[in-house]
Each structure stands twice: as structure tokens, then as C-alpha cells.
Motif scaffolding. Sequence first.
Motif, short mmCIF file in Angstrom:
data_model
loop_
_atom_site.label_atom_id
_atom_site.label_comp_id
_atom_site.label_asym_id
_atom_site.label_seq_id
_atom_site.Cartn_x
_atom_site.Cartn_y
_atom_site.Cartn_z
N LYS A 177 26.75 -83.31 -39.43
CA LYS A 177 26.24 -82.85 -38.15
C LYS A 177 26.21 -81.33 -38.06
O LYS A 177 27.14 -80.64 -38.48
CB LYS A 177 27.08 -83.41 -36.99
CG LYS A 177 26.50 -83.03 -35.63
CD LYS A 177 27.23 -83.68 -34.48
CE LYS A 177 26.65 -83.24 -33.15
NZ LYS A 177 27.33 -83.86 -32.00
N HIS A 178 25.12 -80.84 -37.48
CA HIS A 178 24.95 -79.41 -37.24
C HIS A 178 25.46 -79.11 -35.83
O HIS A 178 24.74 -79.28 -34.85
CB HIS A 178 23.47 -79.04 -37.36
CG HIS A 178 23.20 -77.58 -37.23
ND1 HIS A 178 22.03 -77.00 -37.64
CD2 HIS A 178 23.95 -76.55 -36.75
CE1 HIS A 178 22.06 -75.71 -37.41
NE2 HIS A 178 23.22 -75.41 -36.86
N HIS A 179 26.71 -78.69 -35.72
CA HIS A 179 27.27 -78.34 -34.42
C HIS A 179 26.76 -76.96 -34.01
O HIS A 179 26.50 -76.10 -34.85
CB HIS A 179 28.80 -78.32 -34.48
CG HIS A 179 29.41 -79.68 -34.60
ND1 HIS A 179 29.64 -80.49 -33.53
CD2 HIS A 179 29.82 -80.38 -35.69
CE1 HIS A 179 30.17 -81.64 -33.93
NE2 HIS A 179 30.29 -81.59 -35.23
N TYR A 180 26.67 -76.75 -32.71
CA TYR A 180 26.20 -75.46 -32.21
C TYR A 180 27.14 -74.36 -32.67
O TYR A 180 28.36 -74.44 -32.52
CB TYR A 180 26.16 -75.49 -30.68
CG TYR A 180 25.72 -74.18 -30.08
CD1 TYR A 180 24.44 -73.68 -30.30
CD2 TYR A 180 26.59 -73.41 -29.30
CE1 TYR A 180 24.03 -72.48 -29.76
CE2 TYR A 180 26.18 -72.21 -28.75
CZ TYR A 180 24.91 -71.74 -28.98
OH TYR A 180 24.50 -70.54 -28.46
N GLY A 181 26.56 -73.32 -33.28
CA GLY A 181 27.34 -72.18 -33.73
C GLY A 181 27.95 -72.33 -35.11
O GLY A 181 28.71 -71.47 -35.55
N SER A 182 27.63 -73.43 -35.80
CA SER A 182 28.19 -73.63 -37.15
C SER A 182 27.17 -74.36 -38.00
O SER A 182 26.12 -74.79 -37.52
CB SER A 182 29.50 -74.44 -37.08
OG SER A 182 29.24 -75.76 -36.64
N VAL A 183 27.48 -74.50 -39.28
CA VAL A 183 26.61 -75.24 -40.20
C VAL A 183 27.32 -76.53 -40.60
O VAL A 183 28.55 -76.62 -40.53
CB VAL A 183 26.27 -74.41 -41.45
CG1 VAL A 183 25.51 -73.15 -41.07
CG2 VAL A 183 27.54 -74.04 -42.22
N PRO A 184 26.58 -77.55 -41.02
CA PRO A 184 27.22 -78.79 -41.44
C PRO A 184 28.15 -78.57 -42.63
O PRO A 184 27.90 -77.70 -43.47
CB PRO A 184 26.03 -79.69 -41.82
CG PRO A 184 24.84 -79.08 -41.16
CD PRO A 184 25.11 -77.61 -41.11
N GLU A 185 29.21 -79.36 -42.68
CA GLU A 185 30.09 -79.29 -43.85
C GLU A 185 29.36 -79.72 -45.11
O GLU A 185 29.68 -79.26 -46.21
CB GLU A 185 31.32 -80.18 -43.63
CG GLU A 185 32.24 -79.72 -42.52
CD GLU A 185 33.43 -80.65 -42.37
OE1 GLU A 185 34.01 -81.04 -43.40
OE2 GLU A 185 33.77 -80.99 -41.22
N ARG A 186 28.40 -80.62 -44.94
CA ARG A 186 27.63 -81.10 -46.09
C ARG A 186 26.16 -81.10 -45.72
O ARG A 186 25.76 -81.76 -44.77
CB ARG A 186 28.08 -82.51 -46.49
CG ARG A 186 27.37 -83.07 -47.70
CD ARG A 186 28.02 -84.35 -48.19
NE ARG A 186 27.44 -84.78 -49.46
CZ ARG A 186 27.97 -85.70 -50.26
NH1 ARG A 186 29.09 -86.30 -49.91
NH2 ARG A 186 27.38 -86.03 -51.39
#
Length: 377
Positions: A170-179
Motif C-alpha cells: 500500500k502507498h500510504h500518504y507521505g510514504s512509499v510502499p515497502e514493496r
Amino acid sequence: MPEIAPIRLAELTTLQTGAAPARMIDAETQEELVAALHEVWSTGDEWFVLGGGSNLFAGDVPFDGTVIRIRTTGIEELASPHPGRIRLRAQAGHDWDALVAYAVERGYAGIEAMSGIPGTVGAAPVQNVGAYGQEIQETLVEVELIDEHGDVVTIPAAELGLGFRTSVLKHHYGSVPERRAVILSVTLDLVVTGEEGRVVRGEQLRRALQLTTHEPVPLAWLRQRILETRAAKGMLFDAADPDTHGAGSFFQNAIISEAAARTLPQECPRWPVTPDLDTVTVIPLESYYGLSPKPPAPPSDVKVSAAWLIEHAGIRKGFKLPRSRAGVSTKHALALTNRGGATAGEIAELARFIQSRVHSEFGLLLQPEPVLVDVEL
């Protein structure tokens, strides 16, 4: 891999915002989807994939990259290694509610409480979708995906880091996905109940269905009641109803510590988040004397109702800022809606106002649920 004339994202998303991107590709088959991703990744251009458009908040400025629409469909029935069960493998672009309807019609139980959830099958594990106490992680076996290296691999559900409305994808707001990866297909393991249906045990679902006995209920009846409940809350898209022109719950329920929860009013709804009690403790051999120390009890987090926080910060259902075409749903305080021609800027302004009110009143900063593209809160 047909490239098409770019379509305004406002026409492809339930929130109805967003300009046409620089480039758009329709992938009708899994082979076309893989080829499109290989081609876009080789250029280094910006990109994102689009399924049902029900969890996307797109900005007013045209996206300067490629949008790949996942339009793959199909359901395959597979044998399950467990007696009395069956497996369904569905393509990523298949409509999620259509998959639920397929299962219910055949008496396959395990996802019926998630009737009416918008979006595609491929998006469901990314978000770990759920409703009325039922989540996809309960039946998910594996996903087939293409990773950032361009390899097509099959990943067991245990490796997806599934949590409350989240996963490593998941692409959370303010971050990038772990994978970084794109799901190609999803495999579920469901119980074969037949016409007799099943006994509803989850308390949240029992309350929603107003059940007073523990007799089996038909899956079709259960699905219909869930759809009626969601429609009453404005959570089923209806072109004629502005209350449904949103992205579902715009803000996530807040996950906070027990200590922080105690600072909130007692009447604020809250639920414990079960900690991981299966922690592995590694003790060096030279330090082991036959007894392992008892691990300290991990602190328990608490989930609190974002809808309650919003309403008790003075934001009522139907609230609108002056001269704005964006508004809170008249049926659901968590849904921000496009009341007709609202820009992404207007919806973002409303979201920031709600965040500031809740933060000022309760000290919590609500986080957006949808994926934001070229929008800042």
C-alpha cells in the motif's frame, strides 16, 4: 498493449476529480498488463495503475506520466487441499463485488460480508479490505504479482504484511510502499455451504444483520442485507446521489496508544488492537541456562473512531465550506463527497479543514485513506 487517448481521471474515479494524464494504456489481459509495465518501467517515466477508481484522489493538474488501466477479468475454480472448501482465482481487474456475487450464488462463504465494497480484486489485498468484522486476509491464500524487477512471482498471503487496511504494497500518504509491485491475480479459499448458508458468529456482523438466533442464514439473504445497509449509508455508488460521489471513508480510524486514548472523552468509541503475542526471542547459546526470560507484555494500541472525532469537533454530516462544491456526506461523517463539479483543490481544502479541527480539539492528525496523486493535504 493498446495505448488509448487519455481520459480525464474525473470520469474514471468515484471522487470525480483529476485531469487527463499525459498517456494512458488499457491492459485487457494479464500478458498485456505485464508488457505495459515492462515498457513503462524501462523508460523510467512516472506511472500508476488504475482499477475501479474508488480509492484514488487525483489532482487538478494533468499527471505527467502513464496511467495503466487494469481491465483483466476472469474467475477460475480450483481444488482446495481442505475438505469442504474451494479456491477461487480471480484476475486483478475483475470487479470485487462481482466476485462476491459469484461466490454467494454458488454457496461459497467467506467474503459475503464484504458485498458492495467498490473497486477491483487486485486492489483488495493492497488495502486488506474488510467490512462488518470480515477481512480478505481471512480467506486470502496467495497473490500473483509482478515486482519492481519485472519478475512475475506468486507470494503467499503471510508475506504481504496484512494489517488494518494496509499491506506492504500500500502507498500510504507521505510514504512509499515497502514493496513496489502490481498484483496480477488473487486466490481465495472459501467454505462450500450450499443453499443452507452459514451460522453468523462475528458480533459486529450479527449486530448489522440484527440476528437474535444462531441458526444458519442463506448467503444470498446476508448479501442483500449488507447491500441495503451500505446503500443507506451512501456507500454504494449512485450517479444520481452526490452522497456516493466520494472515495468511501476519506480518513482512517486513528491507531493510538492506550495512554493517548485515555486523554480522549470516555464516550469516544475505541477498540483494542491485538498485539503480536507470537514474538520470537533469540537467546545466544552461551547465555542460555535452560530458562528463557518472560517477555514483557507489549503495549496495546487502540483504534478510535475517526467519524466520532470529526462529528465531535463540530463537523456535522452535510457540512460544506462557503462557496465550495465539496462536502461531507449527509449520511456518513467519514465520507468527503463531490457535490457536483468540485475540483481536487476544493476537496483538499475541506479535508485540511477537518484535519485542523480534529487536531485542535483532540490533538490527533487524521490520515487520508485514498491514494493521493498530485494532491497535498
